[in-house]
Design an enzyme around this catalytic site. Sequence first.
Site, short mmCIF file in Angstrom:
data_model
loop_
_atom_site.label_atom_id
_atom_site.label_comp_id
_atom_site.label_asym_id
_atom_site.label_seq_id
_atom_site.Cartn_x
_atom_site.Cartn_y
_atom_site.Cartn_z
CG MET A 114 2.50 3.31 -14.64
SD MET A 114 2.49 2.82 -16.33
CE MET A 114 3.21 1.13 -16.45
N GLY A 123 9.39 -3.51 -4.59
CA GLY A 123 10.32 -2.71 -4.99
C GLY A 123 9.85 -1.22 -5.15
CG HIS A 124 6.16 0.01 -6.71
ND1 HIS A 124 5.68 -1.07 -7.41
CD2 HIS A 124 6.44 0.80 -8.06
CE1 HIS A 124 5.41 -1.06 -8.31
NE2 HIS A 124 5.82 -0.04 -8.80
CE LYS A 181 10.97 -4.21 -13.07
NZ LYS A 181 10.28 -3.96 -14.32
CD GLN A 215 10.72 4.62 -16.50
OE1 GLN A 215 9.38 4.11 -17.45
NE2 GLN A 215 10.46 4.17 -15.17
#
Length: 287
Positions: free
Chosen positions: A37, A43-44, A156, A160
Amino acid sequence: MRIESRCNNRMKVVNHVEQVRHALSLTNGTIGLVPTMGALHSGHRSLVERARAECDIVVVSVFVNPTQFNDPKDLEKYPRTPEKDIELLKEAGADIVFMPEVEDIYPEEDNRIFDFGSIAEVMEGAARPGHFNGVGQVVSRLFEIVSPHKAYFGEKDYQQLAIIRKLVTDYGFDIEIVGCPIIRESDGLALSSRNMLLNEKQRIAAPKIYATLCQAAEFGRSKSIDEVCQFVVDTINSDPELDVEYFTMADSSTLKEIVQWEKDQQVRGFVVVRAGSVRLIDNIEFD
Ligand code: PAF
């Protein structure tokens, strides 16, 4: 801010579904998808680098999906940094960046209802009604558009990740889901796009979340589940900047809450903490 289609050296930035399909039609080999998003951080970056190491073509989507926000204020204040995202993705080695508008992803209203079973009813599913259905809508749409061989998600958002694994098996996607470890600041705070919304005092307090989870995990089975829960909630709440929304000890696979230790059961602790209006999420494995 809308970033029009462009090509940066090798990396293509596109906005429309047919542009992604066209760009992919000019390539060969395995496709790795990293759905995001935006408001990207290390992290991405770790997800993109993992995809880069394992796939021939790396596609990253940057789309703040309205259907997974049950609170319109949360959607409005969600951070958006498209220019910086493009720079990070160029450095991390993405090939195609897909930055659609809402009408590109949802040309018509998406009324699909997903049944993810009991894993969607607890924790974030209970706290944010409709959230995982929205995640199912957008991720399945991205899977249909990109047809990746592999897709990368961070641990994290552990629940999900479990939901997406269920989406793939129950709804017939032939895609390998790769779960990637949580990346943390040097003080232990789990990286999140929401961290940039913390004020100075909240940012100073926030590392207490992971520090407390680590202490609790060290107690391991020497304390009862009740005692562990009480310890986590009391310790985090002792900081005036932090307020535990929930802490749950659950089976790592079924995500069912546990009330006592069972032999050979893999257990994780899941926490959501509010720092003002910012929701921080984290989890840890218990031996
Ligand atoms: O984890 C996220 O950033 C989002 O939930 C995802 C998977 C990109 C879907 O919008």
